[in-house]
Write a protein that holds these residues in place. Structure first.
Motif, PDB file in Angstrom:
ATOM      1  N   SER A  80       0.864  -1.179   0.000  1.00 29.25           N
ATOM      2  CA  SER A  80       0.000   0.000   0.000  1.00 29.25           C
ATOM      3  C   SER A  80       0.901   1.229   0.000  1.00 29.25           C
ATOM      4  N   ILE A  81       0.310   2.376  -0.252  1.00 31.84           N
ATOM      5  CA  ILE A  81       1.109   3.591  -0.352  1.00 31.84           C
ATOM      6  C   ILE A  81       0.326   4.774   0.222  1.00 31.84           C
ATOM      7  N   SER A  82       1.003   5.573   1.037  1.00 33.27           N
ATOM      8  CA  SER A  82       0.373   6.753   1.627  1.00 33.27           C
ATOM      9  C   SER A  82       0.450   7.907   0.630  1.00 33.27           C
ATOM     10  N   LEU A  83      -0.338   8.927   0.875  1.00 30.08           N
ATOM     11  CA  LEU A  83      -0.324  10.090  -0.012  1.00 30.08           C
ATOM     12  C   LEU A  83       1.035  10.779   0.015  1.00 30.08           C
ATOM     13  N   SER A  84       1.632  10.928   1.197  1.00 31.31           N
ATOM     14  CA  SER A  84       2.930  11.605   1.286  1.00 31.31           C
ATOM     15  C   SER A  84       4.002  10.835   0.534  1.00 31.31           C
ATOM     16  N   ARG A  85       3.972   9.490   0.631  1.00 24.28           N
ATOM     17  CA  ARG A  85       4.956   8.676  -0.078  1.00 24.28           C
ATOM     18  C   ARG A  85       4.711   8.748  -1.592  1.00 24.28           C
ATOM     19  N   TYR A  86       3.456   8.734  -1.959  1.00 29.13           N
ATOM     20  CA  TYR A  86       3.075   8.826  -3.368  1.00 29.13           C
ATOM     21  C   TYR A  86       3.638  10.101  -3.988  1.00 29.13           C
ATOM     22  N   LEU A  87       3.549  11.200  -3.286  1.00 26.31           N
ATOM     23  CA  LEU A  87       4.011  12.477  -3.818  1.00 26.31           C
ATOM     24  C   LEU A  87       5.534  12.582  -3.817  1.00 26.31           C
ATOM     25  N   GLN A  88       6.216  11.800  -2.952  1.00 26.78           N
ATOM     26  CA  GLN A  88       7.678  11.830  -2.883  1.00 26.78           C
ATOM     27  C   GLN A  88       8.332  11.029  -3.998  1.00 26.78           C
ATOM     28  N   LEU A  89       7.670   9.966  -4.438  1.00 27.68           N
ATOM     29  CA  LEU A  89       8.259   9.067  -5.431  1.00 27.68           C
ATOM     30  C   LEU A  89       8.351   9.723  -6.814  1.00 27.68           C
ATOM     31  N   PRO A 102       6.251  -8.599 -13.747  1.00 31.51           N
ATOM     32  CA  PRO A 102       6.480  -8.446 -12.301  1.00 31.51           C
ATOM     33  C   PRO A 102       5.994  -7.079 -11.806  1.00 31.51           C
ATOM     34  N   LEU A 103       4.683  -6.935 -11.748  1.00 32.38           N
ATOM     35  CA  LEU A 103       4.074  -5.673 -11.347  1.00 32.38           C
ATOM     36  C   LEU A 103       3.070  -5.914 -10.227  1.00 32.38           C
ATOM     37  N   LYS A 104       2.936  -4.974  -9.356  1.00 36.18           N
ATOM     38  CA  LYS A 104       1.917  -5.039  -8.315  1.00 36.18           C
ATOM     39  C   LYS A 104       1.030  -3.804  -8.418  1.00 36.18           C
ATOM     40  N   LEU A 105      -0.256  -4.006  -8.110  1.00 34.18           N
ATOM     41  CA  LEU A 105      -1.223  -2.931  -8.161  1.00 34.18           C
ATOM     42  C   LEU A 105      -1.521  -2.438  -6.760  1.00 34.18           C
ATOM     43  N   LEU A 106      -1.576  -1.140  -6.602  1.00 36.47           N
ATOM     44  CA  LEU A 106      -1.858  -0.529  -5.314  1.00 36.47           C
ATOM     45  C   LEU A 106      -3.012   0.451  -5.459  1.00 36.47           C
ATOM     46  N   ARG A 107      -3.801   0.560  -4.407  1.00 36.14           N
ATOM     47  CA  ARG A 107      -4.888   1.520  -4.427  1.00 36.14           C
ATOM     48  C   ARG A 107      -4.319   2.931  -4.413  1.00 36.14           C
ATOM     49  N   ALA A 108      -4.789   3.769  -5.300  1.00 35.44           N
ATOM     50  CA  ALA A 108      -4.311   5.152  -5.346  1.00 35.44           C
ATOM     51  C   ALA A 108      -4.684   5.866  -4.046  1.00 35.44           C
ATOM     52  N   PRO A 109      -3.742   6.612  -3.448  1.00 41.35           N
ATOM     53  CA  PRO A 109      -4.012   7.272  -2.163  1.00 41.35           C
ATOM     54  C   PRO A 109      -4.852   8.535  -2.294  1.00 41.35           C
ATOM     55  N   VAL A 110      -5.271   8.851  -3.509  1.00 46.12           N
ATOM     56  CA  VAL A 110      -6.100  10.027  -3.742  1.00 46.12           C
ATOM     57  C   VAL A 110      -7.204   9.645  -4.715  1.00 46.12           C
TER      58      VAL A 110
END
Length: 248
Positions: free
Chosen positions: A120-129, A194-202
């Motif tokens: 999973s990914i947080s919004l802050s991490r999403y914006l940092q990547l 080799p990909l994983k899907l994550l729910r968008a944090p926004v």
């Protein structure tokens, strides 16, 4: 005067072509018609792959010419240079009939080997990547998801701009970058790479595809037949909720 007569003259000629030159009936089994369609790589995989199989079974001698998007798509429709366009409903072209096809959600795609991106990914991490996005055709400039993020007041770091949606998925492999892409397309790639899907944090608004065609060819029997196949396949796509596809 010649310039002022160009559009009405072209419209008259297109209607003559559609109503007089085109056969009053269409026989798929014997037809050798060439259909010209403007379709993104996303719709080619999610929608047109199944459409092509059905067309082949019913009309094995017809040709489907798939064209990329360009800044001339409105002119191509107006001039009757293309038969059909699969296009986001936010980009529909005035003056031509259209029909809804299906909707899709957005999700995040990351490489399964990334140590910086978990399940999973947080919004802050999403914006940092670092992000990979795509730009193409008449929606060049800002992608659909980027517009949504800007409207919400978020700014991400775009490190790679891919030429199409398909390339986005491949380009995250071997990196710690992330891509935000259509869920249906992402799910197809995740089954093979080799990909994983994550729910968008926004929350990004749903993406809706539509079918559009030249007004002059509205009653062309061959195009009516092909539109029926496309809309039938699209209804099957639409009945498979993106939420049922694997995330995490």
């Amino acid at each position: 005067m010649a310039q002022s007569l160009e559009k009405p003259t072209r419209d008259i000629l297109l209607r003559i072509r559609a109503n007089l030159i085109s056969p009053p009936k269409f026989d798929p089994a014997s037809s050798e018609r060439r259909f010209r369609l403007v379709v993104s790589d996303y719709a080619s995989i999610v929608l047109m792959h199944a459409v092509m199989k059905r067309v082949y079974r019913a009309a094995p001698r017809v040709c489907l010419e798939i064209l990329p998007f360009s800044d001339r798509v409105d002119e191509q429709l107006q001039r009757g240079e293309v038969d059909l366009v699969v296009i986001p409903d936010t980009s529909l072209i005035d003056g031509h009939p259209s029909q809804h096809l299906f909707a899709d959600e957005f999700c995040c795609v990351a490489w399964t080997g990334s140590r910086q991106i978990g399940r999973s990914i947080s919004l802050s991490r999403y914006l940092q990547l670092g992000h990979i996005t795509a730009q193409l055709g008449p929606i060049r400039g800002v992608s659909f998801d980027e517009r949504a993020l800007v409207q919400l007041g978020y700014k991400r770091r775009i490190e790679v701009i891919a030429p199409n949606f398909t390339a986005m998925a491949a380009m995250v492999i071997g990196t710690d970058r992330i891509a935000t892409m259509h869920h249906r397309l992402a799910a197809i790639f995740a089954r093979n790479f080799p990909l994983k899907l994550l729910r968008a944090p926004v929350r990004i608004p749903a993406f809706r595809e539509a079918l559009q065609w030249p007004a002059s060819f509205h009653m062309d029997p061959a195009l009516v037949w092909l539109r029926e196949i496309i809309t039938h396949v699209a209804s099957e796509v639409d009945r498979t909720p993106a939420a049922q596809m694997r995330i995490g």
